[in-house]
Motif scaffolding. Structure first.
Motif, short mmCIF file in Angstrom:
data_model
loop_
_atom_site.label_atom_id
_atom_site.label_comp_id
_atom_site.label_asym_id
_atom_site.label_seq_id
_atom_site.Cartn_x
_atom_site.Cartn_y
_atom_site.Cartn_z
N ALA A 1 80.72 14.77 42.72
CA ALA A 1 79.26 14.93 42.62
C ALA A 1 78.84 15.19 41.18
O ALA A 1 77.83 14.66 40.71
CB ALA A 1 78.80 16.07 43.52
N ILE A 2 79.63 16.00 40.47
CA ILE A 2 79.33 16.26 39.06
C ILE A 2 79.51 14.98 38.24
O ILE A 2 78.69 14.67 37.36
CB ILE A 2 80.23 17.38 38.52
CG1 ILE A 2 79.98 18.68 39.29
CG2 ILE A 2 80.00 17.60 37.02
CD1 ILE A 2 80.95 19.79 38.94
N ALA A 3 80.57 14.24 38.53
CA ALA A 3 80.80 12.99 37.81
C ALA A 3 79.66 12.01 38.01
O ALA A 3 79.21 11.34 37.05
CB ALA A 3 82.11 12.37 38.28
N ASP A 4 79.15 11.92 39.22
CA ASP A 4 78.02 11.02 39.48
C ASP A 4 76.78 11.45 38.73
O ASP A 4 76.03 10.61 38.21
CB ASP A 4 77.72 10.98 40.99
CG ASP A 4 78.86 10.35 41.79
OD1 ASP A 4 79.67 9.62 41.18
OD2 ASP A 4 78.94 10.61 43.01
N GLN A 5 76.57 12.75 38.65
CA GLN A 5 75.38 13.25 37.95
C GLN A 5 75.48 13.04 36.45
O GLN A 5 74.48 12.71 35.79
CB GLN A 5 75.18 14.73 38.27
CG GLN A 5 73.92 15.33 37.65
CD GLN A 5 73.59 16.69 38.22
OE1 GLN A 5 73.83 16.96 39.39
NE2 GLN A 5 73.02 17.57 37.41
N LEU A 6 76.66 13.24 35.89
CA LEU A 6 76.85 13.09 34.44
C LEU A 6 77.23 11.67 34.04
O LEU A 6 77.36 11.38 32.84
CB LEU A 6 77.94 14.06 33.96
CG LEU A 6 77.66 15.55 34.18
CD1 LEU A 6 78.82 16.39 33.64
CD2 LEU A 6 76.35 15.97 33.51
N GLN A 7 77.43 10.82 35.06
CA GLN A 7 77.79 9.40 34.82
C GLN A 7 79.07 9.27 34.01
O GLN A 7 79.16 8.51 33.04
CB GLN A 7 76.63 8.67 34.11
CG GLN A 7 75.36 8.62 34.95
CD GLN A 7 74.25 7.83 34.29
OE1 GLN A 7 74.33 7.49 33.11
NE2 GLN A 7 73.21 7.52 35.04
N VAL A 8 80.07 10.03 34.43
CA VAL A 8 81.42 9.92 33.86
C VAL A 8 82.40 9.84 35.03
O VAL A 8 82.00 9.94 36.19
CB VAL A 8 81.76 11.11 32.94
CG1 VAL A 8 80.84 11.14 31.72
CG2 VAL A 8 81.65 12.42 33.73
N SER A 9 83.67 9.67 34.73
CA SER A 9 84.66 9.57 35.80
C SER A 9 85.00 10.96 36.34
O SER A 9 84.82 11.98 35.65
CB SER A 9 85.94 8.91 35.28
OG SER A 9 86.58 9.73 34.34
N ARG A 10 85.50 10.97 37.56
CA ARG A 10 85.90 12.23 38.17
C ARG A 10 87.03 12.88 37.39
O ARG A 10 87.08 14.10 37.22
CB ARG A 10 86.33 11.97 39.61
CG ARG A 10 86.75 13.20 40.40
CD ARG A 10 87.14 12.81 41.82
NE ARG A 10 87.49 13.96 42.64
CZ ARG A 10 88.66 14.56 42.66
NH1 ARG A 10 89.62 14.11 41.87
NH2 ARG A 10 88.88 15.60 43.44
N GLU A 11 87.95 12.07 36.91
CA GLU A 11 89.08 12.60 36.15
C GLU A 11 88.62 13.24 34.85
O GLU A 11 89.16 14.26 34.42
CB GLU A 11 90.08 11.47 35.86
CG GLU A 11 91.30 11.88 35.03
CD GLU A 11 92.12 12.98 35.69
OE1 GLU A 11 92.83 13.68 34.97
OE2 GLU A 11 92.05 13.12 36.93
#
Length: 373
Positions: free
Chosen positions: A332-342
């Motif tokens: 969810a954080i990755a989607d919000q910041l538009q970066v990868s989960r890793e």
């Protein structure tokens, strides 16, 4: 018991019930005894649903007694005093157990013809035999439901025993001519009986039954949310998922804690009873010292996280629900910041490592004696 045989026995039982009711209503003294027993049970607090299962009982009886204002007790008394008005009784679904009880009372008196008593006894025996056959043939259904409600506090036998009570209620109230399978009708009755037993017996401090029965929906929502997000839901999330107020949610969550036996043997003998005593600490209400420590920890975490670069601080705040943020998954954080989960995971771990190196000693003061970081 397969569905076809179940339906056959249920139909035979319903015919036997109607036959016994017809015999009781055929004699004025027998029908008067039925009404007398009904009125006696009502006056002693027995619910009408334990006598007759028809939901329209009040309107039928009151209408038959020519009462304008519905009052079941007065209507039954009117029918008792006026035998000519008892025709409405034949349309009611009196429970088999009640009819068998009334027939036994009739046979204990000497005010009936011998041939009538013989017919009455035979009809009662037929109904009782079919009733017992229906109950015995569906015990496996009770075991099936009880197996899905296993608990560490109550034994399987206790659950089955209480489930049989629900099964008996279903057998007595089932109408085979409404087109439903008996198992479909009986399972909710069995579940209700078992769940009420669990609610009453599982916890030392008991919730009101009406609220405790709704607790399962709350725990189901908590479990599903945790499986989806890897975080426990907030009060606001639970309010949106369950038809419960904030106070009800807090009450349910505070009362439902694990119970432990004082006779339980601890695995670690070096604790000398410390672990067991720790479990005995009340957790329904927060202790003042705990609240003070939590507030101090919250303020200190806000200060130490603020020393990090903005991106690292934002990720920790979202990940762990700091600064009024809702706890979020890495994805969810990755989607919000538009970066990868890793990438989010790497930034999170780097930030935590910095905090541990710079403030680890101070944070140790907030740990429990057996905790580690």
């Amino acid at each position: 018991m397969n569905t076809l045989v179940n339906a056959t026995v249920a139909e035979a039982m319903e015919q036997a019930r109607q036959n016994l009711l017809s015999l009781l209503l055929a004699e004025d003294r027998a029908s008067a005894l039925l009404l007398t027993q009904w009125l006696f049970n009502l006056n002693h607090g027995l619910d009408v649903s334990e006598i007759v299962s028809d939901k329209t009982v009040e309107s039928i009886i009151v209408q038959g007694a020519n009462f304008v204002q519905p009052n079941l007790g007065q209507a039954v008394q009117y029918l008792l005093d006026n035998p000519a008005a008892r025709s409405s009784l034949s349309s009611l679904h009196f429970l088999p157990g009640f009819l068998i009880e009334v027939s036994a009372l009739c046979r204990s008196t000497a005010n009936h013809r011998p041939e009538y008593l013989i017919k009455l006894e035979q009809a009662a025996q037929d109904l009782q035999r079919l009733r017992q056959q229906m109950i015995a043939a569906n015990i496996r259904l009770v075991a099936f439901v009880a197996n899905k409600h296993k608990t560490t506090v109550l034994s399987f036998d206790d659950l089955v025993q209480e489930g049989v009570v629900g099964l008996i209620k279903a057998v007595e109230r089932f109408d085979p001519y409404r087109g439903y399978q008996f198992s479909t009708y009986a399972i909710p009755w069995i579940k209700q009986a078992i769940s009420r037993l669990i609610v009453k017996q599982e916890k030392i401090v008991r919730l009101p039954v009406a609220l405790a029965e709704r607790a399962s929906a709350l725990f189901e929502a908590m479990r599903n949310t945790y499986l989806q997000t890897e975080r426990w839901p907030s009060i606001e999330q639970l309010k949106s998922l369950c038809d419960l107020s904030e106070d009800e949610i807090k009450t349910i969550r505070s009362y439902y804690q694990a119970t432990h036996s004082l006779d339980a043997v601890e695995d670690n003998e070096e604790d000398e009873g410390q672990a067991l005593m720790a479990r005995m600490k009340q957790r329904q209400f927060a202790l003042p010292l705990d609240e003070l420590i939590d507030r101090s920890l919250g303020r200190y975490l806000d200060q130490v996280v603020a020393t990090l670069p903005d991106k690292e601080a934002a990720i920790l705040n979202m990940r762990f629900g700091l600064k009024n943020h809702r706890e979020m998954t890495l994805q969810a954080i990755a989607d919000q910041l538009q970066v990868s989960r890793e990438r989010v995971r790497q930034i999170q771990n780097d930030a935590l490592k910095k905090l541990k190196n710079q403030f680890g000693y101070d944070l140790m003061l907030f740990l429990e004696p057996n905790d580690s970081y």
